[in-house]
Design an enzyme around this catalytic site. Sequence first.
Site, mmCIF file in Angstrom:
data_model
loop_
_atom_site.group_PDB
_atom_site.id
_atom_site.type_symbol
_atom_site.label_atom_id
_atom_site.label_comp_id
_atom_site.label_asym_id
_atom_site.label_seq_id
_atom_site.Cartn_x
_atom_site.Cartn_y
_atom_site.Cartn_z
ATOM 1 N N ARG A 242 0.848 -1.183 0.000
ATOM 2 C CA ARG A 242 0.000 0.000 0.000
ATOM 3 C C ARG A 242 0.891 1.242 0.000
ATOM 4 N NH1 ARG A 242 -3.373 -3.031 -1.422
ATOM 5 N NH2 ARG A 242 -5.478 -3.376 -0.578
ATOM 6 N N GLU A 271 -4.530 7.412 -5.121
ATOM 7 C CA GLU A 271 -4.796 6.669 -6.349
ATOM 8 C C GLU A 271 -6.147 7.078 -6.917
ATOM 9 O OE1 GLU A 271 -4.354 2.444 -5.736
ATOM 10 O OE2 GLU A 271 -2.311 2.643 -4.955
ATOM 11 N N HIS A 290 -1.383 0.320 -9.963
ATOM 12 C CA HIS A 290 -1.997 -0.680 -9.087
ATOM 13 C C HIS A 290 -2.552 -1.847 -9.909
ATOM 14 C CE1 HIS A 290 -3.916 -1.074 -4.845
ATOM 15 N NE2 HIS A 290 -3.605 -2.269 -5.342
#
Length: 329
Positions: A242, A271, A290
Amino acid sequence: MSVTVAMFKDSLAHIEERLHALNLDIDIWTIDNDGNFCITGTTVPPEEVSVDYVWLSQHLNPAGARETVFDALLRTKSVNTLQTFNAGLDDPFYKQIADKGVRICNSSAQGVAIAEYVLGQVMGVLQPIQEQRRMQTERQWSITRFREISKTHWLIIGFGPIGQEVAKRVKAFGASVSVIRRNPKASNEINRAGTSADLPNFLPDADVIVIACPLNAETRCLVDAEFFGHAADGAILVNVARGPIVDDVALIGALDAGRISTAILDVFNTEPLPTNDPLWVHPKVRMTPHTSFAGDGVQDRWDELFLDNLPRYVNGEELLNVFNPADLN
């Protein structure tokens, strides 16, 4: 008495045939885009529902139903067990539903894909692939030296399904592997294990540092200026956990100073990453949006985990991937 099983309507459409083939004594309910339950053809608001087993699949995301279904589950009378497609449970929803006494099983399905992503990205740094492509274009015939994985030492921070799959693969290349985990227990896949207190002693030996731990109070900003101060000059940093585990300002400082030679980043503090973020253009950063989980075998492993765990639940057997709620703090 039949076990009640609930899932998003698109999830049932995807898995229904295989689910019925299990021949379990279950009643299947669906959740619609408005967060209501469909029970034997009747629409029921979540406030009137108690359900034994809920399967959250990735079908929530393309349907734009994630937040609606999360909210509906928080409003139910009760949920006994929740199985989710998420590996990391840092979304506030999971803390809120765990606080209601719900048992959560997270996903290990992404581990293989993310481990292969890590290997591919690191090999792209160690192997001069772009230079070889340039030489081919220019018809140059010359040896290009490269660094062997077998000569490297890896430090994996976090040893859940992702960390374990990374270790398995790099050990197959002949690399040495150290691990930071809550329980400093070694295994056949690693050479050395320690806890976060051992980081100052482990970091100077690491050629490749892989962040694969959950985000919680203990790991938030774990990778800071002090962390980089202990790292060996020229180390490669990979973050597939993360974004908030890494202090971006400290990371850029370490990159500019040469302490970190390359940062491979798949996760970020914000994000999508804002277009004006300096990480986009930093010459020592390799980044992806991601997407390290997006291997072509993940969908099948998501399904198999559900189809394996549900019979275990129905038969009163031990479940796979039960998450410790203390890790959410």
